[in-house]
Scaffold this motif. Structure first.
Motif, PDB file in Angstrom:
ATOM      1  N   ARG A  52       0.788  -1.229   0.000  1.00 29.78           N
ATOM      2  CA  ARG A  52       0.000   0.000   0.000  1.00 29.78           C
ATOM      3  C   ARG A  52       0.820   1.279   0.000  1.00 29.78           C
ATOM      4  O   ARG A  52       0.329   2.365   0.288  1.00 29.78           O
ATOM      5  N   ASN A 105      -3.059   3.065  -5.144  1.00 30.49           N
ATOM      6  CA  ASN A 105      -2.867   3.203  -3.701  1.00 30.49           C
ATOM      7  C   ASN A 105      -3.065   4.655  -3.261  1.00 30.49           C
ATOM      8  O   ASN A 105      -3.706   4.937  -2.236  1.00 30.49           O
ATOM      9  N   LEU A 140      -6.749   5.612  -3.315  1.00 26.67           N
ATOM     10  CA  LEU A 140      -7.632   4.938  -2.357  1.00 26.67           C
ATOM     11  C   LEU A 140      -7.928   5.783  -1.124  1.00 26.67           C
ATOM     12  O   LEU A 140      -8.944   5.583  -0.460  1.00 26.67           O
ATOM     13  N   TYR A 150      -9.568   0.724   2.557  1.00 26.99           N
ATOM     14  CA  TYR A 150      -8.750  -0.490   2.594  1.00 26.99           C
ATOM     15  C   TYR A 150      -7.363  -0.228   3.188  1.00 26.99           C
ATOM     16  O   TYR A 150      -6.340  -0.328   2.511  1.00 26.99           O
ATOM     17  N   HIS A 164      -3.850  -0.634   5.211  1.00 23.23           N
ATOM     18  CA  HIS A 164      -2.910  -1.732   5.434  1.00 23.23           C
ATOM     19  C   HIS A 164      -3.112  -2.219   6.874  1.00 23.23           C
ATOM     20  O   HIS A 164      -3.259  -1.414   7.775  1.00 23.23           O
ATOM     21  N   ARG A 165      -3.374  -3.528   7.125  1.00 22.79           N
ATOM     22  CA  ARG A 165      -2.846  -4.579   6.302  1.00 22.79           C
ATOM     23  C   ARG A 165      -3.948  -5.526   5.825  1.00 22.79           C
ATOM     24  O   ARG A 165      -4.065  -5.792   4.639  1.00 22.79           O
ATOM     25  N   TYR A 221      -6.556  -4.378   3.072  1.00 23.63           N
ATOM     26  CA  TYR A 221      -5.881  -4.241   1.784  1.00 23.63           C
ATOM     27  C   TYR A 221      -5.571  -5.611   1.191  1.00 23.63           C
ATOM     28  O   TYR A 221      -5.773  -5.851  -0.002  1.00 23.63           O
ATOM     29  N   GLN A 222      -5.093  -6.535   2.009  1.00 20.36           N
ATOM     30  CA  GLN A 222      -4.776  -7.869   1.510  1.00 20.36           C
ATOM     31  C   GLN A 222      -6.017  -8.595   1.016  1.00 20.36           C
ATOM     32  O   GLN A 222      -5.987  -9.275  -0.016  1.00 20.36           O
ATOM     33  N   VAL A 255      -7.476  -5.723  -2.270  1.00 24.75           N
ATOM     34  CA  VAL A 255      -6.571  -5.316  -3.343  1.00 24.75           C
ATOM     35  C   VAL A 255      -5.611  -6.440  -3.715  1.00 24.75           C
ATOM     36  O   VAL A 255      -5.408  -6.735  -4.899  1.00 24.75           O
TER      37      VAL A 255
END
Length: 346
Positions: free
Chosen positions: A112, A207, A210, A214, A216-217, A220-221, A224
């Motif tokens: 990210r 990123n 955004l 979303y 991190h972590r 986002y995982q 994205v």
């Protein structure tokens, strides 16, 4: 090495070496040990919970996550102390900086990040990004952990230069662990391919756009990483490679010699050859910062097409689920939700 370990966990256990749980359990335990601000507090695996898995096994155990390299001296000390009275070995993989620098920047974007490649390189070269040396180069992380165990239990594995046999890195690691040949199936390591310059630039701009969505972590995982990076960006041709650039070749070569000298003077076992930390042929490459808008737009359009295909695949998979199975899943989800509500009201 991790791919081989986790995909052969059952074979290794029969040979006396346990790789407990799965990759994400090691990763989550790492975030707990380090108490990083982006750790998901609802994750199941903690450092102590993973240690409970170790305690149930009388043989050797492997604990692996590249994130352990960023542990502070006190966190590393706590980890080694909590593993005793077991005989703790520290194994660190070392790769030349010519490959490490673009790889680390790409990983930061895939986690990210939003900074431009040139800004990253300048911050490393000028010394304002101290975390790079502490967290992403073998010497400093190795010394932090290695100082906690006797010299015979410190191991450096050098990453071979391009053109070496594909399984050579694994063979070096297996030699340290005493894993006999034939125990593991060593497949072609292609599960985490690098992105090309246009693809990583598209991701960097996504990123930035955004905003707060979303974070991190885990959010986002789950979105994205799972629906953009792995099934779409990694599947593109990625023909336009990028790298440090010849204007920094002398700087990188000088740093490599410093690394080699430090490791030569440190009592440890070396699997491989420290000369492999010298960069191979240093050829000029494009920086993602140098792409024009047309190239980025073409990659973005290709990405949208890939997302449409990925969405179609997911729809077909959903349609193929038998009606009875879907009904049972929906009923089970409803029971879980009602149970949560009852506990909350109670």
């Amino acid at each position: 090495m991790q791919n081989v370990l986790f995909s052969n966990a059952a074979r290794l256990e029969r040979a006396g070496l346990r790789v407990p749980a799965g990759f994400y359990s090691h990763d989550q335990a790492m975030t707990d040990l380090r108490q990083v601000p982006w750790r998901d507090p609802d994750l199941y695996w903690t450092w102590d919970r993973l240690l409970e898995q170790f305690a149930r096994w009388s043989g050797d155990v492997v604990l692996t996550s590249e994130g352990f390299g960023a542990a502070t001296a006190e966190q590393a000390r706590r980890a080694v102390r909590s593993l005793q009275p077991a005989e703790v070995h520290v194994i660190v993989a070392a790769r030349d900086l010519w490959r490490t620098l673009p790889s680390m920047w790409q990983q930061s974007i895939r986690a990210r990040g939003t900074w431009r490649f040139e800004d990253f390189l300048a911050s490393v070269q000028e010394g304002t990004f101290k975390g790079f040396w502490d967290h992403h180069t073998a010497n400093r992380m190795f010394f932090r952990w290695g100082d906690l165990v006797p010299p015979a239990q410190r191991h450096i594995v050098t990453v071979p230069q391009p053109g070496a046999p594909r399984d050579l890195l694994w063979q070096r690691f297996a030699g340290i662990m005493g894993i006999p040949g034939g125990v593991c199936e060593v497949t072609d390591p292609g599960s985490n391919p690098s992105l090309g310059a246009p693809q990583i630039e598209v991701l960097r701009r996504v990123n930035a756009a955004l905003g707060d969505r979303y974070p991190h972590r885990m959010p986002y995982q789950r979105v994205v990483q799972q629906h953009l990076i792995r099934p779409v960006l990694q599947e593109q041709a990625n023909d336009v490679r990028f790298g440090v650039g010849l204007e920094r070749a002398g700087w990188v070569a000088e740093l490599a010699e410093q690394q080699i000298k430090e490791l030569q003077d440190y009592p440890c076992h070396i699997a491989g050859d420290l000369a492999e930390l010298r960069p191979g042929p240093m050829t000029d490459t494009m920086s993602p910062d140098e792409l024009d808008d047309r190239e980025v737009l073409d990659a973005a359009i290709e990405t949208i097409i890939g997302l449409i295909g990925h969405s179609g695949d997911l729809s077909r998979q959903l349609a193929e689920i038998p009606v009875g199975v879907m009904t049972r899943l929906q009923n089970q989800a409803g029971r879980v939700r009602r149970g949560i509500v009852r506990r909350a009201l109670g």
